[in-house]
Design an enzyme around this catalytic site. Structure first.
Site, PDB file in Angstrom:
ATOM      1  N   LYS A  13       0.829  -1.201   0.000  1.00  0.00           N
ATOM      2  CA  LYS A  13       0.000   0.000   0.000  1.00  0.00           C
ATOM      3  C   LYS A  13       0.875   1.268   0.000  1.00  0.00           C
ATOM      4  O   LYS A  13       2.086   1.190   0.225  1.00  0.00           O
ATOM      5  CB  LYS A  13      -0.941  -0.049   1.213  1.00  0.00           C
ATOM      6  CG  LYS A  13      -1.913  -1.240   1.156  1.00  0.00           C
ATOM      7  CD  LYS A  13      -2.898  -1.204   2.317  1.00  0.00           C
ATOM      8  CE  LYS A  13      -3.905  -2.344   2.245  1.00  0.00           C
ATOM      9  NZ  LYS A  13      -4.908  -2.280   3.334  1.00  0.00           N
ATOM     10  N   TYR A  53     -12.904  -3.340  -3.186  1.00  0.00           N
ATOM     11  CA  TYR A  53     -13.484  -3.247  -1.843  1.00  0.00           C
ATOM     12  C   TYR A  53     -15.020  -3.276  -1.873  1.00  0.00           C
ATOM     13  O   TYR A  53     -15.660  -2.729  -0.959  1.00  0.00           O
ATOM     14  CB  TYR A  53     -12.987  -1.981  -1.140  1.00  0.00           C
ATOM     15  CG  TYR A  53     -11.542  -2.068  -0.669  1.00  0.00           C
ATOM     16  CD1 TYR A  53     -11.108  -3.106   0.162  1.00  0.00           C
ATOM     17  CD2 TYR A  53     -10.603  -1.101  -1.030  1.00  0.00           C
ATOM     18  CE1 TYR A  53      -9.787  -3.191   0.597  1.00  0.00           C
ATOM     19  CE2 TYR A  53      -9.271  -1.187  -0.577  1.00  0.00           C
ATOM     20  CZ  TYR A  53      -8.881  -2.229   0.225  1.00  0.00           C
ATOM     21  OH  TYR A  53      -7.571  -2.312   0.665  1.00  0.00           O
ATOM     22  N   ASN A 116      -2.178   0.157   7.159  1.00  0.00           N
ATOM     23  CA  ASN A 116      -1.727  -1.187   7.537  1.00  0.00           C
ATOM     24  C   ASN A 116      -0.865  -1.888   6.493  1.00  0.00           C
ATOM     25  O   ASN A 116      -0.808  -3.112   6.413  1.00  0.00           O
ATOM     26  CB  ASN A 116      -2.909  -2.060   7.981  1.00  0.00           C
ATOM     27  CG  ASN A 116      -3.923  -2.286   6.882  1.00  0.00           C
ATOM     28  OD1 ASN A 116      -3.770  -1.756   5.779  1.00  0.00           O
ATOM     29  ND2 ASN A 116      -4.930  -3.082   7.155  1.00  0.00           N
ATOM     30  N   HIS A 119      -2.051  -5.440   1.629  1.00  0.00           N
ATOM     31  CA  HIS A 119      -3.280  -6.200   1.412  1.00  0.00           C
ATOM     32  C   HIS A 119      -2.883  -7.614   1.009  1.00  0.00           C
ATOM     33  O   HIS A 119      -1.913  -7.804   0.278  1.00  0.00           O
ATOM     34  CB  HIS A 119      -4.111  -5.586   0.279  1.00  0.00           C
ATOM     35  CG  HIS A 119      -5.178  -6.517  -0.223  1.00  0.00           C
ATOM     36  ND1 HIS A 119      -6.381  -6.680   0.431  1.00  0.00           N
ATOM     37  CD2 HIS A 119      -5.206  -7.383  -1.274  1.00  0.00           C
ATOM     38  CE1 HIS A 119      -7.107  -7.588  -0.208  1.00  0.00           C
ATOM     39  NE2 HIS A 119      -6.416  -8.032  -1.246  1.00  0.00           N
ATOM     40  N   GLU A 130      -9.231 -11.291  -7.475  1.00  0.00           N
ATOM     41  CA  GLU A 130      -8.347 -10.122  -7.395  1.00  0.00           C
ATOM     42  C   GLU A 130      -7.197 -10.204  -8.402  1.00  0.00           C
ATOM     43  O   GLU A 130      -6.824  -9.194  -9.002  1.00  0.00           O
ATOM     44  CB  GLU A 130      -7.800  -9.983  -5.967  1.00  0.00           C
ATOM     45  CG  GLU A 130      -8.894  -9.589  -4.973  1.00  0.00           C
ATOM     46  CD  GLU A 130      -8.437  -9.613  -3.520  1.00  0.00           C
ATOM     47  OE1 GLU A 130      -7.238  -9.878  -3.264  1.00  0.00           O
ATOM     48  OE2 GLU A 130      -9.280  -9.355  -2.635  1.00  0.00           O
TER      49      GLU A 130
HETATM   50  P1  GDP Z   1      -7.992  -7.028   5.519  1.00  0.00           P
HETATM   51  O1  GDP Z   1      -8.490  -8.183   4.697  1.00  0.00           O
HETATM   52  O2  GDP Z   1      -7.201  -7.471   6.724  1.00  0.00           O
HETATM   53  O3  GDP Z   1      -7.212  -6.004   4.710  1.00  0.00           O
HETATM   54  O4  GDP Z   1      -9.258  -6.266   6.152  1.00  0.00           O
HETATM   55  P2  GDP Z   1     -10.690  -5.873   5.590  1.00  0.00           P
HETATM   56  O5  GDP Z   1     -11.034  -6.580   4.309  1.00  0.00           O
HETATM   57  O6  GDP Z   1     -11.639  -6.008   6.731  1.00  0.00           O
HETATM   58  O7  GDP Z   1     -10.559  -4.299   5.305  1.00  0.00           O
HETATM   59  C1  GDP Z   1      -9.991  -3.810   4.123  1.00  0.00           C
HETATM   60  C2  GDP Z   1      -9.122  -2.610   4.434  1.00  0.00           C
HETATM   61  O8  GDP Z   1      -9.948  -1.529   4.857  1.00  0.00           O
HETATM   62  C3  GDP Z   1      -8.132  -2.806   5.576  1.00  0.00           C
HETATM   63  O9  GDP Z   1      -6.939  -3.448   5.192  1.00  0.00           O
HETATM   64  C4  GDP Z   1      -7.888  -1.381   6.019  1.00  0.00           C
HETATM   65  O10 GDP Z   1      -6.999  -0.713   5.116  1.00  0.00           O
HETATM   66  C5  GDP Z   1      -9.281  -0.775   5.852  1.00  0.00           C
HETATM   67  N1  GDP Z   1     -10.062  -0.859   7.103  1.00  0.00           N
HETATM   68  C6  GDP Z   1     -10.709  -1.930   7.609  1.00  0.00           C
HETATM   69  N2  GDP Z   1     -11.349  -1.635   8.771  1.00  0.00           N
HETATM   70  C7  GDP Z   1     -11.090  -0.319   8.996  1.00  0.00           C
HETATM   71  C8  GDP Z   1     -11.464   0.583  10.027  1.00  0.00           C
HETATM   72  O11 GDP Z   1     -12.176   0.254  10.985  1.00  0.00           O
HETATM   73  N3  GDP Z   1     -11.000   1.871   9.915  1.00  0.00           N
HETATM   74  C9  GDP Z   1     -10.225   2.274   8.872  1.00  0.00           C
HETATM   75  N4  GDP Z   1      -9.807   3.559   8.825  1.00  0.00           N
HETATM   76  N5  GDP Z   1      -9.857   1.444   7.877  1.00  0.00           N
HETATM   77  C10 GDP Z   1     -10.265   0.159   7.943  1.00  0.00           C
END
Ligand code: GDP
Length: 158
Positions: A13, A53, A116, A119, A130
């Site tokens: 990222k 997303y 974070n 991905h 993807e």
């Molecule tokens: P991943 O599969 O671990 O990447 O997590 P998810 O699919 O749940 O979320 C996708 C991405 O959205 C995450 O990697 C973060 O960059 C972002 N994200 C998820 N939850 C949050 C949140 O509560 N707050 C914020 N600011 N970003 C989030």
């Protein structure tokens, strides 16, 4: 070929690009014996991020996450290995860097769920979708590594 052989997508990222830790992170996967079969840099469009997303549309973090993912270009990598979808997710750690254990990529480099670093595809179905979203088939390269025997039992796929 072992039925455990899989491919997955990772995205380094914008925070990883800005902080200059792309090489360190990719090195972790190489050291683990995971093969790079596709890699490129790209600026992610609104359209691509809406598709990527899609399951998060409407959630409070959807728009901020899109904005974050567009701060700089990203590095997209297709990785191949035995059960690589699960292995790579484990190496990345939980979504929130503050809860991610040391030794995981997010645990070592990320201090916030909103920044974070990486991905990684969630499961095999997501990985297929993807990889197809970001890579043409001509941008993925199958090849043998002569030292594969030193990373796993090639005959038994173990
Ligand atoms: P991943 O599969 O671990 O990447 O997590 P998810 O699919 O749940 O979320 C996708 C991405 O959205 C995450 O990697 C973060 O960059 C972002 N994200 C998820 N939850 C949050 C949140 O509560 N707050 C914020 N600011 N970003 C989030």
């Amino acid at each position: 070929m072992s039925d455990k052989l899989q491919r997955t997508l990772i995205i380094l990222k914008p925070d990883a690009i800005h902080r200059g830790i792309v090489g360190e992170i990719i090195d972790r996967f190489e050291q683990k014996g995971i093969k790079i079969v596709g890699m490129k840099m790209a600026k992610l469009s609104d359209l691509l991020l809406d598709k990527h997303y899609a399951q998060h549309k409407g959630k409070h973090f959807f728009e901020p996450t899109k904005k974050y993912m567009q701060m700089l270009p990203v590095v997209l990598v297709v990785l191949e290995g035995l059960e690589v979808v699960r292995v790579v997710r484990t190496m990345c750690g939980p979504t929130d860097g503050r809860n991610a254990p040391p030794g995981t990529i997010r645990g070592d480099y990320s201090g916030a769920i909103s920044r974070n670093i990486i991905h990684a595809s969630e499961d095999e179905k997501a990985a297929y979708r993807e990889i197809k979203l970001y890579f043409k088939t001509t941008e993925i390269f199958g090849y043998d590594k002569p030292d594969a025997h030193f990373y796993y039992d090639v005959e038994r796929g173990e």
